[in-house]
Structure formats: structure tokens, C-alpha cells
Motif scaffolding. Structure first.
Motif, PDB file in Angstrom:
ATOM      1  N   ARG A 152     -10.404   3.586 -14.508  1.00 41.45           N
ATOM      2  CA  ARG A 152     -10.123   3.336 -13.101  1.00 41.45           C
ATOM      3  C   ARG A 152     -10.626   4.533 -12.298  1.00 41.45           C
ATOM      4  N   ARG A 153     -11.407   4.266 -11.256  1.00 40.23           N
ATOM      5  CA  ARG A 153     -11.909   5.332 -10.398  1.00 40.23           C
ATOM      6  C   ARG A 153     -11.611   4.987  -8.938  1.00 40.23           C
ATOM      7  N   ARG A 154     -11.006   5.930  -8.259  1.00 40.46           N
ATOM      8  CA  ARG A 154     -10.788   5.806  -6.818  1.00 40.46           C
ATOM      9  C   ARG A 154     -11.990   6.429  -6.128  1.00 40.46           C
ATOM     10  N   LEU A 155     -12.877   5.595  -5.597  1.00 39.49           N
ATOM     11  CA  LEU A 155     -14.130   6.052  -5.009  1.00 39.49           C
ATOM     12  C   LEU A 155     -14.016   6.151  -3.491  1.00 39.49           C
ATOM     13  N   PHE A 156     -14.537   7.211  -2.928  1.00 37.71           N
ATOM     14  CA  PHE A 156     -14.597   7.400  -1.472  1.00 37.71           C
ATOM     15  C   PHE A 156     -16.055   7.506  -1.052  1.00 37.71           C
ATOM     16  N   GLY A 176     -17.046  -7.245 -24.600  1.00 36.42           N
ATOM     17  CA  GLY A 176     -16.090  -7.989 -23.773  1.00 36.42           C
ATOM     18  C   GLY A 176     -15.828  -7.304 -22.443  1.00 36.42           C
ATOM     19  N   LEU A 177     -16.874  -6.904 -21.754  1.00 42.49           N
ATOM     20  CA  LEU A 177     -16.736  -6.132 -20.520  1.00 42.49           C
ATOM     21  C   LEU A 177     -16.074  -6.949 -19.419  1.00 42.49           C
ATOM     22  N   SER A 178     -15.169  -6.309 -18.686  1.00 41.60           N
ATOM     23  CA  SER A 178     -14.594  -6.878 -17.467  1.00 41.60           C
ATOM     24  C   SER A 178     -14.595  -5.792 -16.409  1.00 41.60           C
ATOM     25  N   ALA A 179     -14.802  -6.162 -15.130  1.00 47.70           N
ATOM     26  CA  ALA A 179     -14.873  -5.184 -14.048  1.00 47.70           C
ATOM     27  C   ALA A 179     -14.361  -5.798 -12.759  1.00 47.70           C
ATOM     28  N   SER A 180     -13.768  -4.954 -11.915  1.00 39.21           N
ATOM     29  CA  SER A 180     -13.239  -5.444 -10.642  1.00 39.21           C
ATOM     30  C   SER A 180     -13.226  -4.306  -9.629  1.00 39.21           C
ATOM     31  N   ILE A 181     -13.147  -4.676  -8.354  1.00 33.85           N
ATOM     32  CA  ILE A 181     -13.006  -3.714  -7.273  1.00 33.85           C
ATOM     33  C   ILE A 181     -11.824  -4.170  -6.416  1.00 33.85           C
ATOM     34  N   ASP A 182     -10.811  -3.331  -6.382  1.00 36.11           N
ATOM     35  CA  ASP A 182      -9.541  -3.689  -5.720  1.00 36.11           C
ATOM     36  C   ASP A 182      -9.036  -5.044  -6.193  1.00 36.11           C
ATOM     37  N   PHE A 185     -21.220  -4.810  -6.219  1.00 35.82           N
ATOM     38  CA  PHE A 185     -20.052  -5.020  -5.362  1.00 35.82           C
ATOM     39  C   PHE A 185     -20.117  -6.345  -4.605  1.00 35.82           C
ATOM     40  N   GLY A 186     -21.305  -6.932  -4.488  1.00 34.58           N
ATOM     41  CA  GLY A 186     -21.447  -8.243  -3.871  1.00 34.58           C
ATOM     42  C   GLY A 186     -20.907  -8.282  -2.461  1.00 34.58           C
ATOM     43  N   GLN A 187     -19.927  -9.147  -2.246  1.00 31.58           N
ATOM     44  CA  GLN A 187     -19.363  -9.310  -0.900  1.00 31.58           C
ATOM     45  C   GLN A 187     -18.285  -8.281  -0.583  1.00 31.58           C
ATOM     46  N   GLY A 226     -16.474   6.014   4.834  1.00 31.34           N
ATOM     47  CA  GLY A 226     -15.124   6.446   5.152  1.00 31.34           C
ATOM     48  C   GLY A 226     -14.030   5.676   4.445  1.00 31.34           C
ATOM     49  N   GLU A 227     -14.385   4.692   3.623  1.00 29.92           N
ATOM     50  CA  GLU A 227     -13.378   3.891   2.931  1.00 29.92           C
ATOM     51  C   GLU A 227     -13.254   4.312   1.461  1.00 29.92           C
ATOM     52  N   SER A 228     -12.091   4.020   0.892  1.00 32.30           N
ATOM     53  CA  SER A 228     -11.837   4.247  -0.535  1.00 32.30           C
ATOM     54  C   SER A 228     -11.521   2.918  -1.201  1.00 32.30           C
ATOM     55  N   VAL A 229     -11.799   2.843  -2.496  1.00 31.87           N
ATOM     56  CA  VAL A 229     -11.558   1.615  -3.237  1.00 31.87           C
ATOM     57  C   VAL A 229     -11.296   1.959  -4.699  1.00 31.87           C
ATOM     58  N   TRP A 230     -10.497   1.137  -5.381  1.00 29.53           N
ATOM     59  CA  TRP A 230     -10.279   1.307  -6.813  1.00 29.53           C
ATOM     60  C   TRP A 230     -11.300   0.459  -7.574  1.00 29.53           C
TER      61      TRP A 230
END
Length: 494
Positions: free
Chosen positions: A116-120, A161-167, A189-191, A197-201
Motif C-alpha cells: 500500500r502506498r499513499r501517493l501525493f 494472481g496480481l490484483s491492484a486498486s486505487i482508493d 489509473f484510467g478514469q 495536490g491530491e493524495s491517493v492510496w
């Protein structure tokens, strides 16, 4: 041609990352300019055969870079792949990792890595993709063996068996490099682009069987990072122990600056470690061993049926008499250039000694040479009866005392017998420090015997060849010295 050139670039970056070398450091060691290395990795310049060979030697890739270059050359004269930007992603330098949290969980057969990475986003533009690497090494310190292992048993997308998500929203991805021992891919990241200035997990997980995962896990700081934390989650019944080291692009490896914490709960043993504001390009390596079982299912099955002392040693990973590796001189280290490889071999030796000590009591101390665990390198460790540990690289005996004595020795590579072996009471051993300094150390009595035994291993010699003519080893069942210390009272020269 382009695919072969891209494969070479992927291998070059992969091995440079494993060895912890910057482009500039690699350039110095292979005798090329940093600009040359940068252009090769950026796809703006075709590698030469000389560069490929030099990089293969410096990075100790076990022939991987030479093979990758041959794939380019067999299609004709090497040409540069389609030019691309020197930096893989213009947004990479503008991303900040506010927190990276990784868990590696083991169920007894497979490892599941969850990151898990909190990206800014500190850039003026939205970020739409993120590069991740999945890299494994079953036999660290022995790249030839690892390369052979993965050519025969490649890492597959099905098992990962890779899985990935953003928020929490699922992500798709595009494969960049698909190699036997590592994968690189862009998470798209698609849509859900990451706006300025935003952060996301960002989260992703993958699975690898223990037949392809070595007992180590490494985190590299490739982006500015504020906090990094790692958890190793193992079955408590395996009695795991863990330790770690940290390195940078310029510094030698050292113990982790912050302690690893251990907790036991619900039949699990969890090791937790974290650090604040790690420097860019630092690498943190956590390692472990399981005290109650060998590394693989195959050797674990051997353990359950082992009867003799030699079978027990074979079950914990010790190469047995008759293997060609025990009859040849081990390959020396070029230190300090190969310091990282040397440390990895020592880590393997330490792990093997722990496994051997779990099935036998060594009252006289013990030793282990790299060929005894299938690694053709001139390294050995010796443990004294008092628990002191001695590490030797490229050792050779340069002087022996005229006083000698004769005592029983055992060898882990044929442990069913004990042999009466004459040895000098003191020896002078020339060996190399990890920093490349040559030293001569004097060892005496029992320690001289232990060291001489391991030095012999590194020169392809077993103690049978040291025994007096007409004397044969005795079965271990007739030996009465197990668990006792060396005895020198009343001996000549003692």
C-alpha cells in the motif's frame, strides 16, 4: 530486434537494482561514461558486446546480460531500439510517497506480498500510471543457479494472481517487461487520475510459491518517501527468526538502524519494522529462517524420512560427498567490488549453519563452506564452541606450525563417520576483508583445526585425504566425542 533490445535493457536495470549500483557507479566499474549507461538504459544507444560482457561481470548476473546481448546480435548488427525518454515517466520525480506499508504473509507453501502506498502528486499535471516491479531470487549469492532455476521454472502471470486498486477501485495494467525472474508493468489509473495536490492510496498484491521465493524481501526507495513500514507474517509453528540490513548506492551494508519488533498472536509470528524519511536510493533487506524446517517442501519431505546423520544434513541443504562441487577449487571474490555478493553468500551460510545446528549438537564448534551449500564461491564461516563467529573470504594457509596433533573430525558432507585427522596446532591464514584488505590471522589448537577443515573445502579437499595411510573413518555410532569440546591436555606442543 526491438524486443530483444528492450529485454537487454530490462535485464540491465534489474541486475543493477539488485546489486545496488547507480548508473554512475556501474559506469565507473565497467570503464564507460555515465552518459553511455544512461543512453543504453534509455533506449537511445545500442549496447556493445564489450559493454554487455563487462556489465555481466560487474553485476554478477550469471551470464544473463551476455545471453540478452546474444539475442540482439543474432538478428544482425545491433542497432538502437526506438529512442525514448531517458526518464521512464516524467511524473515519477514529482510523486511523493507519504507512507509505504508492505505485508509479506506466508501460509507454509506460498508468499503473498501486499503493498500500500499513499501517493501525493506534487506536479502541475495529473498522473495516470505507476510502474511496479515483481522480482524474485530463490538462490541469492549464486546467480548462475538462480538463472538456471528460473529458466526451468519461470515466474508466471497465472501464479502471481496480481490484483491492484486505487482508493478501492480496481485497476487495469499494461505489461512492460515479462522475464523469467521478474515482471514490470504499468498500473493504469484510467478514469481515476491523480490530480495535482491530491493524495491517493495505491494498493497491489501478488503471490509467489516458496519454490521461487528466497528467504529475503527487499524494499528500495525509488521516490521521495516520508515513512516506510514492513510486516513479515509467518506461522508461529515454524519458529521463524528475522533480521535485516540497509544499504545505499554509496554505502556498505549495515544492520537496520531501527529495531525489528516481534509479536505472537493467533498462531502467527509477526515481525514489524519501520523507518522515517529514508534516503532516496536506500535499500532495506529483511531476511528470515524457519528453525523447524528446511527451506523447501522437497527437503522437508526428506527430513521426515531421514535416519542417518548424513541424511539429516542432506535434508537441511548440505551438499553430500560425490557432488562435483566438493572436488574443485571455489571461485574467489573480487573484493570490494563483489561485496554485496559476498554478504549474500554469508547470509546463506549462516542460515545453513542454523539449520544444521537444529538437528545436531556441535560441542566442538562447527564450520560451513559455500560449496557445501552448492555455491561455488570462496567463503566459509566458523563458529567456535563459545559462539564466536568467524567469516573468511578467499582464505589460504600460508604457514603451519611444526607441532601437530591428531583428533577426530566430522564433515557435514559425510556425517555418518568420524575420521582421525592429523593437523598442525597453529596455522597462519591469509584472507580478504569485505573492504578488499588482505590480512593474515593466526589460529591455534581447536580453532586451527576448524579453520583448516573449511579452507580445505574451498580448495576441493575433504578430510579423508588428510588421514594417515591405512587409517579409515569409524561409524558415528562408535564415536564417543559428540557434544564434547576439543581436548589438548597433555598433548605435544599444547
Amino acid at each position: 530486434m526491438q524486443a530483444a533490445a528492450e529485454a537487454f535493457i530490462a535485464e540491465l536495470k534489474h541486475w543493477r537494482d539488485i546489486r545496488g549500483k547507480s548508473q554512475s557507479k556501474l559506469a565507473r566499474e565497467v570503464g564507460y561514461t555515465p552518459s553511455y549507461v544512461s543512453k543504453v538504459e534509455g533506449g537511445q544507444l545500442a549496447p556493445s558486446e564489450e559493454f554487455a560482457a563487462a556489465a555481466d561481470d560487474v553485476l554478477q548476473s550469471g551470464g544473463a546480460l551476455r545471453r540478452a546481448f546474444r539475442e540482439i546480435a543474432k538478428h544482425g548488427r545491433p542497432t538502437a531500439p526506438h529512442p525514448g525518454p531517458a526518464v521512464e515517466d516524467a511524473h515519477a520525480t514529482s510523486l511523493i510517497v507519504e507512507h509505504e506499508d508492505t505485508t509479506l504473509a506466508y501460509d507454509g507453501r506460498t508468499y503473498r506480498a501486499s503493498q500500500r502506498r499513499r501517493l501525493f502528486n506534487d506536479s502541475p499535471d495529473p498522473v495516470t500510471r505507476y510502474l511496479i516491479r515483481i522480482s524474485v531470487d530463490r538462490y541469492p549469492g549464486d546467480p548462475e543457479r538462480s538463472n538456471r532455476h528460473y529458466r526451468e521454472n519461470p515466474l508466471t502471470w497465472e501464479e502471481i494472481g496480481l490484483s491492484a486498486s486505487i482508493d478501492g477501485e480496481p485497476l487495469s495494467w499494461r505489461v512492460k517487461h515479462d522475464r523469467d525472474a521478474f515482471k514490470e508493468l504499468w498500473l493504469l489509473f484510467g478514469q481515476f487520475p491523480l490530480y495535482p495536490g491530491e493524495s491517493v492510496w495505491l494498493e497491489y498484491s501478488y503471490t509467489v510459491s516458496d519454490s521461487k521465493w528466497g528467504s529475503w524481501f527487499q524494499r528500495a526507495v525509488r521516490l521521495p518517501t516520508q515513512r516506510m513500514s514492513v510486516r513479515l507474517d509467518f506461522p508461529a509453528e515454524l519458529e521463524p527468526v528475522a533480521w535485516g540490513t540497509e544499504t545505499s548506492m554509496t554505502a556498505e551494508a549495515m544492520p537496520l538502524r531501527t529495531a525489528i519488533r516481534r509479536t505472537d498472536e493467533g498462531g502467527r509470528r509477526v515481525f514489524s519494522w519501520s523507518t522515517e524519511d529514508p534516503p532516496l536510493h536506500a535499500r532495506y533487506r529483511l531476511e528470515w529462517k524457519f528453525r523447524t524446517r528446511p527451506d523447501t517442501e522437497e527437503t522437508q519431505q526428506d527430513m521426515t524420512t531421514a535416519v542417518t546423520a548424513s541424511e539429516r544434513m542432506r535434508a537441511v541443504g548440505v551438499v553430500q560427498e560425490g557432488d562435483p562441487i566438493l572436488a574443485k577449487t571455489a571461485r574467489t571474490f573480487d573484493l570490494p567490488a563483489e561485496a554485496e555478493d559476498a554478504r549474500r553468500v554469508v547470509a546463506e551460510l549462516i542460515s545453513a549453519c542454523e539449520r544444521a545446528a537444529s538437528v545436531h549438537v556441535f560441542g566442538k564448534g562447527m564450520g560451513m563452506a559455500a560449496p557445501q551449500i552448492g555455491i561455488d564461491r570462496a567463503a566459509a564461516i566458523v563458529r567456535t564452541p563459545d559462539g564466536e563467529s568467524i567469516t573468511l573470504f578467499n582464505p589460504r594457509i600460508v604457514e603451519e606450525s611444526p607441532e601437530r596433533d591428531e583428533q577426530y573430525e566430522g564433515c557435514l558432507s559425510f556425517f555418518d563417520v568420524r575420521g582421525m585427522v592429523p593437523r598442525p596446532l597453529a596455522i597462519s591464514v591469509e584472507h580478504t576483508d569485505i573492504d578488499g584488505q588482505q590480512r593474515i590471522t593466526i589460529f591455534e589448537r581447536g580453532l586451527a583445526r576448524l579453520v583448516a577443515h573449511e579452507v580445505d573445502h574451498l580448495h576441493g579437499q575433504l578430510y579423508r585425504s588428510r588421514m594417515r595411510e591405512g587409517i579409515e573413518p569409524i561409524p558415528v555410532s562408535e564415536y564417543r566425542g559428540t557434544g564434547s569440546t576439543w581436548s589438548y591436555e597433555g598433548r605435544s606442543g599444547a
